[in-house]
Every structure is written in C-alpha cells, then in structure tokens.
Enzyme design. Structure first.
Site, PDB file in Angstrom:
ATOM      1  N   GLU A 137       7.277 -15.082  17.587  1.00 25.12           N
ATOM      2  CA  GLU A 137       5.854 -14.771  17.713  1.00 25.12           C
ATOM      3  C   GLU A 137       5.498 -13.590  16.812  1.00 25.12           C
ATOM      4  O   GLU A 137       6.370 -12.947  16.232  1.00 25.12           O
ATOM      5  CB  GLU A 137       5.528 -14.405  19.174  1.00 25.12           C
ATOM      6  N   LYS A 173       4.006  -9.739  16.230  1.00 28.20           N
ATOM      7  CA  LYS A 173       3.923  -8.450  16.927  1.00 28.20           C
ATOM      8  C   LYS A 173       2.575  -7.826  16.571  1.00 28.20           C
ATOM      9  O   LYS A 173       2.399  -7.265  15.496  1.00 28.20           O
ATOM     10  CB  LYS A 173       5.067  -7.524  16.516  1.00 28.20           C
ATOM     11  N   ASP A 216      -0.704  -5.412  16.470  1.00 28.88           N
ATOM     12  CA  ASP A 216      -0.874  -3.962  16.431  1.00 28.88           C
ATOM     13  C   ASP A 216      -2.154  -3.606  17.172  1.00 28.88           C
ATOM     14  O   ASP A 216      -3.215  -3.403  16.585  1.00 28.88           O
ATOM     15  CB  ASP A 216      -0.935  -3.476  14.978  1.00 28.88           C
ATOM     16  N   TYR A 258      -5.065 -11.651  22.607  1.00 27.50           N
ATOM     17  CA  TYR A 258      -4.073 -12.733  22.585  1.00 27.50           C
ATOM     18  C   TYR A 258      -3.097 -12.520  23.739  1.00 27.50           C
ATOM     19  O   TYR A 258      -2.616 -11.395  23.960  1.00 27.50           O
ATOM     20  CB  TYR A 258      -3.278 -12.742  21.283  1.00 27.50           C
ATOM     21  N   LYS A 293      10.515  -5.449  12.762  1.00 26.93           N
ATOM     22  CA  LYS A 293       9.391  -4.868  12.037  1.00 26.93           C
ATOM     23  C   LYS A 293       9.416  -5.223  10.550  1.00 26.93           C
ATOM     24  O   LYS A 293      10.462  -5.520   9.981  1.00 26.93           O
ATOM     25  CB  LYS A 293       9.364  -3.355  12.205  1.00 26.93           C
ATOM     26  N   CYS A 299     -15.119  14.938 -18.829  1.00 28.08           N
ATOM     27  CA  CYS A 299     -14.102  13.891 -18.809  1.00 28.08           C
ATOM     28  C   CYS A 299     -12.742  14.504 -19.141  1.00 28.08           C
ATOM     29  O   CYS A 299     -12.599  15.177 -20.170  1.00 28.08           O
ATOM     30  CB  CYS A 299     -14.451  12.796 -19.814  1.00 28.08           C
ATOM     31  N   CYS A 326     -11.554  12.935 -22.816  1.00 25.28           N
ATOM     32  CA  CYS A 326     -12.208  13.224 -24.103  1.00 25.28           C
ATOM     33  C   CYS A 326     -13.096  14.461 -24.082  1.00 25.28           C
ATOM     34  O   CYS A 326     -13.594  14.887 -25.124  1.00 25.28           O
ATOM     35  CB  CYS A 326     -13.018  12.013 -24.565  1.00 25.28           C
ATOM     36  N   CYS A 381     -17.738   9.002 -17.350  1.00 23.72           N
ATOM     37  CA  CYS A 381     -17.661   9.658 -18.651  1.00 23.72           C
ATOM     38  C   CYS A 381     -18.746   9.102 -19.557  1.00 23.72           C
ATOM     39  O   CYS A 381     -18.968   7.889 -19.616  1.00 23.72           O
ATOM     40  CB  CYS A 381     -16.278   9.423 -19.258  1.00 23.72           C
ATOM     41  N   CYS A 430     -14.224   7.984 -26.126  1.00 24.65           N
ATOM     42  CA  CYS A 430     -13.197   8.221 -25.116  1.00 24.65           C
ATOM     43  C   CYS A 430     -12.058   7.214 -25.239  1.00 24.65           C
ATOM     44  O   CYS A 430     -12.277   5.997 -25.201  1.00 24.65           O
ATOM     45  CB  CYS A 430     -13.820   8.128 -23.718  1.00 24.65           C
TER      46      CYS A 430
END
Length: 689
Positions: A127, A129, A131, A242, A334, A428, A431, A446, A452
């Site tokens: 099945e 697991k 959370d 569930y 896990k 920036c 540049c 920028c 650039c």
C-alpha cells in the site's frame, strides 16, 4: 549539536530524549514542525542504537517506547480500545529494504530464507504510506459515533465534529455493517487543494487580516484543520481521507481473512480506499511495487513518503504478533526524503535568458529527493523576504521529482546575530546594466538585453526570427555554438562572420556556411518595424513596433523620445513607454544599434506624419483556421495596420473572430460566447468600413 563521544552515552541519551520529545510535541500537538521528518528519523535511529548498545539507559519514558504526542487539553480525551501503534520504518531506499523485510518475516515463521515449491513465497498487501494525520473512526451499527487522533497511541483527541465535515467520510456505512467497526486511516490534503488554500491565506494576509499564515506543506495544513476548535473553520479546509486498517471490531461474522479482503469489504461499505495497492508475492513483488510507486510519486495528487508492506493473511499476522511497539508483519519502506535540513552559505542572483533576475540560495550540500542539492531557488525578492531567508540560516529545503529545489522555511531560532535581510541588486550581476521591476510584476529584469552575456542566445534567436530580421539558416543549435564558443558577443558580430570560421563549426559544411552568409547579407535590407521588433525590447511586439515606426518615421526620433512623447503613440501605455525609454537610455544598447548600422543594416525612413484615424482601433480580433487567399501573417498585418489588436485566444473581450477552413476550438468558444464570426470576405468588408 552535542558531543557524541561514546564515553558520554548518558549525556547524549538525555539530550536526544529532550530533542525528540520537543520535536514530537511540535509535530503531533502544535502542528508546527521545526525539522523535516528525515532529521527526526535520524535522531530517533541514533537513540535506538545507543539504547541497544547500553540497555541500562533504556527507560519507560524514552521516545522509542511510545508512539506520538499527548492529546491537546482543548479536546476531550479518547482511550483507544485497540492501541494505534506505529510500524517499523525501513530507511534503506533501495530494493534491499523490501528484501530485508521478507527475510525477517520468513525467519520469524521458521521458513527457509529462499522461496521454493516446498516453502512458497509469502503473499503481501502493498500500500501507499500517506503523508497526513492518522485517524480512528468508530462506527456502531453502521453510524459514525466518534473520531479520534492517534495521540500517544493509547489516548487520542476527540475530533468527531471536525471529521464530520470531511465529505469523503460516510456518516453511515452502506450495506451490512458490524456492530462495532473502528476504521483506521489517514486524513490528508490534495496538492491542488493545498495550493488553493495557501492562495486564499495569502489574500487574507495581503488584506491585513491578523493571525493568518500560509502553510509549509499539505500534511501540516491537514493536521491543523483537524485540530481546529471551531468545526466551521474545519469545514472551510479541503480535506480528504483514505482507510487502510482497523481497530476494535464486534459482530463482524463474515470478516474476510486477508488484509486486502478487509479493505475491499470497507470499500463496499462506502469507505474510501486507495486504488494504489496490490497483492504481491515475495520480496520481488515488493521490490517491483516500491519501484512502480516511486516512479508515480510526483504524479499522484497527494503526498506520500513511502510504501507499506503487510503480510496479507490475517492468520499469519496473528501468528507473527508484535515486538515492543511494532507489528512483526508490517513495515514502512520510505523513499528519499523530499525535505531536509541544511544551511544557507550565500545568496547569489542568477540572470535568465530573458533577463529575469532570480535569487538562489547556495546551500551546504544535502541529500534530498534522491540527489545531492547545493542550490535552491528563492524565486524573487518578495518570496525571499516573505520567507526571510538570510545567509547563515538553517533552513528546510524541499525537492520533489524533477522540481527545482526550493527553501520551504527558516528555523529562525537558530539564526546567527547580525544576519542581514536579502535585497535584490539594482544592477545586473552579469553586465552591470540597470535592473528594474515594473509596476505590478514580481521580478526584476536586466535592461541590457543586447549587451548582457546571459541573454545572448535569446537575443540572437529573437533578432534572427522570420518576423524580425528573417536570417535564413540561423537556428537554435547554430546559435548555441556561436555563443558558447564566444564567436558572437553582441548582435553586430553576426555581420562580421567569415566563411572559414563558420565552416569549422559542428555540422556546418561550406555550403551551409555560405547559405548563412547569404542570409545575413539579405537581412541587411529590412524595415524599421522589423528592426525595432528584432531588438527584443520588453513589451514591444510587432504591432507596437509598427505603430512606433508610423508615428516617428525615424529610429533616432524613437530613441530620443521622452516617455511623454512615446505615450502619444497609438496603443503605447505607461509600461511600454517606460520600457522603451529605459532601453534606449542604456549607452551600450545605443552602441549596438550604431554598430549594426555601421555593418550595413539599413531601412527606409520617413518624416513623422499625423496619424489618420484607424477603423479598428480598440478592437480585439482572433484569427483561426485557414483563409481562402490570405496567410495568417498577411491577415494579421492587415488587421494591425487598421488598428486592431490580434489576440491568440477567444474571451468575452474579443470583438470578432475571423474563421477559415478547419477552425476548431476557438470557433466553438466564439459561438459559445456569442462573439461575431467573420469569414475572409467579412474581414475585408470590416477593413474597408
């Protein structure tokens, strides 16, 4: 962290007791965990190892001898008739974890460790697991009479009124139900529901509502919703459920004799049971299920942190029994943790291909989501400020599947004195051009598009596209080579290319090289709208470029215009005017334009002329399907020249849809919304009118 010197086991055990009790309280009682699950598991395993090595240090109040936290005083306490024990966790993320469990089960049953005809493979129920938050539902004669949290495994919290608000949980079971049936399962929150909840929370915070917050993850949000003292608030939280097990049962005469059979019976009673479960044989069946669910993990609509293996036969479960706090017949296997603890070593700013500036946390290396992570995105300045991430902070970092790692939250109590707030640079970092944030936007960008280095490939491909300079033979792969080899630093370098240098590039024969040079020479004769569009100025599309060219007549007039003068152009608003003015105020952008002119790029210019009224100004039109005599681009040019905005999708704001042969969903949408539909002749009549 305290000294782990083996000569001081008593001190370390005492410290681990304090830490684990603290974090269990934060997790189970307050729903405000400070550390990821993986970090808690690591501390728990360290304590187990110390107690195994020094049995005299094992005490009744050790965290290894209990399941969870105490019940909240705000709720009535419920004693579980059958304890809600946790199961052993197998942390080996590879196939070994499944094989270890199968080996243990066979050994406990006195079977040979390898399956054979005489000692066949054991049947397991595999099945997910989930959370979320473990819940015990008590049904008497088919009616839900009580719901309780796990608590410490013996005593939980009565959350019946809150659980009744979850639509998935039946208040009355269907069909023949036992006299007493305790259903065990998981309350969780779907990811899409979690995102919607956090969006609502952010709106409340923005509106100035106090005591509101966003949630770190769906598990935390679900647990908080179940523990609301006001059921009306719980009802506003989108929770799901569930079932996966059971506690006390009475009067269940036809109870199935397998784990899978019981879950099927529960499903027949109207209880939600996950379809992601399988009956498998032996270790290889478990290994295959673990791998299969791992590949689906990020596609599921809810979070899981592993899978669970259970001996399927209830008779064998009874024969195997329990050891201390865990059943011998079940184990949780896990997956790599999707959240881990690490520290921020620096915050850098990266520049994307479109000029977007993104703050990135440089992390002490940490294994999370199956890979070693050293960088995590902070998205933008607002997000970095909202999470208050600072250099030196201890943070929770999350990585799920192929998603870019991100910092989830900061452990503020571990912050070093003097840690400074993050501020986005106004230049920036690549540049040195100005970095600007336009009104209503979250990102800084920028402004040195043509200059650039970080934006070279994007600027080059945009400049070369068919609707701009139309340079034949210059595609993605060639652009990558030219930029990566530092052959093209700025756009004028294109027109300085030589045959021999091109021919030496990968998959670039002399004929292909010559074709590109011919395409470059041809592209020098262009139009002002095409050239303007090709410069890649933010917010300046083809239609705006044409309006600018018609209004000013000459490029110098556009470059020298004030924002007020730019606002006089048809359909140019404050944002576009500011973008244009900022672009042309950068000296390096002007230098690139002058160099392109020096390379022979030219176009017809004219004197500024008064703009005649356009018949379709303010109208939004969508083109779909194949027109009899006009290509899509030709029709678009005609409509834009008449002042219309040509959009890509149909909405209530659409004024007309021009439909040709094989028009699809856009035509259907127009008919649904009542938007007028024209054929090509109707479009021409509209233009003439």
């Amino acid at each position: 962290m305290a000294d782990k010197n083996p000569s001081q086991p008593q001190a370390r055990v005492t410290e681990l007791h304090q830490q684990l009790h603290h974090h269990a309280h934060r997790y189970y009682v307050l729903d405000e965990p400070e550390i990821p699950d993986a970090e808690y598991d690591r501390l728990f395993r360290e304590l187990q190892a110390l107690e195994a090595a020094h049995p005299e240090l094992l005490t009744p109040d050790s965290p290894t001898q209990r399941v969870g936290g105490k019940a909240l005083d705000a709720f009535a306490k419920v004693r579980h008739q059958v304890p809600m024990l946790s199961i052993r966790t197998e942390t080996d993320i590879e196939a070994t974890g499944a094989r270890n469990f199968d080996t243990r089960v066979r050994r406990e049953m006195g079977l040979p460790l390898e399956a054979s005809d005489e000692a066949p493979a054991i049947e397991y129920e595999a099945e997910l697991k989930f959370d979320g938050l473990a819940i015990n539902l008590r049904y008497e004669d088919g009616v839900l009479v009580q719901a309780a949290t796990r608590g410490d495994g013996e005593i939980g919290e009565d959350v019946t009124q809150n659980i009744r608000t979850i639509g998935q949980i039946p208040l009355r079971l269907t069909g023949k139900a036992p006299h007493v049936l305790e259903v065990r399962g998981e309350v969780y929150m779907r990811r899409d529901d979690f995102d919607k909840l956090n969006e609502r929370q952010r709106e409340k915070i923005a509106a100035g509502q106090k005591n509101e917050k966003t949630y770190v993850n769906p598990r935390n949000a679900a647990a908080g919703a179940v523990r609301q003292l006001d059921p009306a608030i719980s009802a506003q939280r989108p929770l799901s459920f569930y079932a996966y097990g059971w506690g006390e049962t009475q009067g269940w005469d036809d109870k199935p004799d397998t784990q899978d059979g019981v879950l099927r019976a529960m499903q027949a009673m109207g209880l939600p049971v996950s379809d992601h479960r399988e009956v498998v044989l032996g270790a290889e069946g478990l290994v295959a299920f673990h791998a299969r669910m791992g590949s689906l993990r990020d596609q599921l609509p809810f979070d899981i942190d592993g899978v669970v293996y259970k001996v399927n036969s209830l008779a064998l479960q009874s024969q195997l029994g329990f050891v201390t706090r865990e059943p011998r017949w079940a184990v949780a296997h896990k997956y790599p943790a999707q959240e881990q603890l690490t520290t921020v070593q620096a915050i850098d700013v990266q520049v994307g291909r479109t000029g977007k500036l993104t703050p990135v946390a440089k992390l002490a290396p940490v294994f999370v989501g199956g890979v070693t992570v050293t960088n995590a995105t902070l998205h933008n300045e607002d997000e970095a400020r909202r999470k208050d991430v600072r250099v030196g902070d201890t943070v929770i970092v999350r990585r799920a599947g192929d998603v870019i790692p991100e910092v989830v939250s900061v452990l503020a109590d571990k912050r070093q004195p003097g840690a400074e707030l993050f501020t986005m640079p106004r230049k920036c970092p690549v540049c040195g051009s100005d970095a600007v944030r336009e009104e209503g936007e979250a990102d800084y960008r920028c402004t040195g598009g043509l200059f650039c280095k970080a934006q070279r490939k994007e600027a080059l491909l945009h400049f070369a596209q068919r609707r701009a300079m139309d340079i034949e033979g210059l595609g993605d792969k060639l652009a990558d080579q030219l930029v990566d080899a530092d052959i093209i630093r700025t756009l004028p370098d294109l027109y300085r290319l030589g045959l021999s240098a091109l021919a030496e590039l990968d998959r670039m024969a002399e004929k292909s090289a010559q074709n590109l040079l011919d395409g470059l020479e041809k592209s020098k004769q262009t139009t002002l709208p095409r050239f303007l569009f090709g410069l890649g100025i933010r917010h300046v599309g083809e239609a705006t470029a044409k309006d600018l060219a018609r209004h000013f007549g000459k490029l110098d007039g556009i470059m020298d215009a004030t924002e007020a003068q730019l606002l006089e152009v048809n359909d140019v608003g404050p944002i576009v005017a500011q973008s244009l003015h900022t672009f042309f105020s950068q000296p390096h952008n002007r230098e690139v334009i002058e160099q392109l002119r020096a390379c022979g790029v030219t176009w017809p210019e004219s004197e500024p002329t008064a703009q005649a009224p356009k018949p379709l100004t303010g109208k939004t039109i969508v083109i779909t399907g194949t027109l009899p005599t006009l290509g899509r681009d030709e029709a678009k040019d005609l409509l834009e020249a008449a002042g219309a905005k040509v959009a890509g999708s149909v909405s209530k704001k659409t004024d007309y849809v021009v439909a040709g042969a094989e028009a699809g969903s856009k035509l259907a949408k127009a008919q649904e919304l009542g938007v007028p539909v024209l054929d090509e002749d109707g479009m021409r009549a509209l233009l003439a009118g």
